[in-house]
Design an enzyme around this catalytic site. Sequence first.
Site, mmCIF file in Angstrom:
data_model
loop_
_atom_site.group_PDB
_atom_site.id
_atom_site.type_symbol
_atom_site.label_atom_id
_atom_site.label_comp_id
_atom_site.label_asym_id
_atom_site.label_seq_id
_atom_site.Cartn_x
_atom_site.Cartn_y
_atom_site.Cartn_z
ATOM 1 C CG ASP A 171 17.836 9.745 91.259
ATOM 2 O OD1 ASP A 171 17.430 10.749 90.641
ATOM 3 O OD2 ASP A 171 17.156 9.149 92.113
ATOM 4 C CG ASP B 238 15.901 14.118 88.694
ATOM 5 O OD1 ASP B 238 15.271 13.461 87.844
ATOM 6 O OD2 ASP B 238 15.603 14.129 89.904
ATOM 7 C CD GLU B 239 15.342 8.674 87.263
ATOM 8 O OE1 GLU B 239 15.880 7.570 87.493
ATOM 9 O OE2 GLU B 239 14.204 8.973 87.657
#
Length: 417
Positions: free
Chosen positions: A6, A98-99
């Site tokens: 993350d 983003d993860e």
Amino acid sequence: MILHIDGDSFFASCAQAVYPHLRGKPVVTGSERGVVTAASTEAKKLGISRQTSMYEIKKYFPQCIIVESNYEIYELFSQKMFAILRRYSPDVEKYSVDEGFVDLSGVLKSRRREGDWAIGWGGGEEDERRRLGETIKNEIEKSLEISVSVGIGPNKSIAKLASNFQKPSGLTVVKPEEIENFLKQIPIEDVWGIGRATTKLLQNYRIKTAGDFAKKDEKFVRAVLTKPGIEIWHELNGEYIFTIDPTVKTSFQSISSTHTFTPPSSDKNFVYSQLVTNLECACQKARLYNLHTNKISFFLKGQDFSYKYGAIDLPEKTATPTVIMKKMHGIFNTLFQQGKLYRATGVILSNLSKMEDVQESLLEDQVQTGKSSAVFGAIDGLSRKYGERVVKTGSTMFLGKQKHVKGIGLPRFEVEV
């Protein structure tokens, strides 16, 4: 064994990587939306969180640096991050920009065959899972100059909780025998998939933590919750329910670029320059993905939140903004109302297809088309080397004619998949 990664304050972290002078300073993104969409670690220490209004930022936190969202930059960082992950395992699922999740079981088995590491959860701090997590984390942080947090566990739910446990730049490994003690520390509302309504429902049964929920018997869970809640309960008890989906999305429904400007303007040239800037950015995004379009729509948003829409259908597909501008300018003239204040413009490219699938027209001037493609290909190269929009079309020259309140950055981008 699942790894969850993350990005920490991802948008703000990307801005600090792109603009080194911002590192170590309180940075927030989201000026175009009027609220904070991401706050750097330094900004969070001041008490700033997501959804804090820009009015509050300017009034109470004048030391903060406001950066406009740039979704193209975020996507580029995301692509690089996931490229690194796929070097370690083919089983990578991109959950968001983003993860993502990585199944590392095959990696560890391969290393076992090669005699590198042993399989098993033993080994304390030198456990092979921790070492592999550290290797991946360090490579991403060093290569991209952003901060990421990593969680490792027997399934997606545990891994995701673990990655959030020691932010920022944390690494948490939860072994099967540690799940019970780990979940005692996790509020029930922090569990992936447990929303506000379910949280309130479970709290009515005195379930305050993920550990409380996991200890409930299955009969109770089935009586109170539906299938998603039951599956989460199984995962919190260490079972592997949610599988990794390694499918890489390669088709796109649309690409859009929108921008809200402050203060609003009634200057026709300025508003058109804003619109063309969005067109250039959307086309650049299309070229990045090797896409062409022949359906373009755009809008003008008034200060009174009214909208005017325009649509363009081209006989041939293109990713060159100058081709589209020839038709856009005339439609813009019919939509624009003199004396009216405008606060935003936007462009949407649809009916996208790969460039190699586009057939050349016998009617279109192929020489001119080739020259335009070569010019914008060169511009893309300069942008990658010297920064975004280092070269712009003359139609955007009026952007500097009006005093414009904004943060650092460019218009925002969205890719709909």
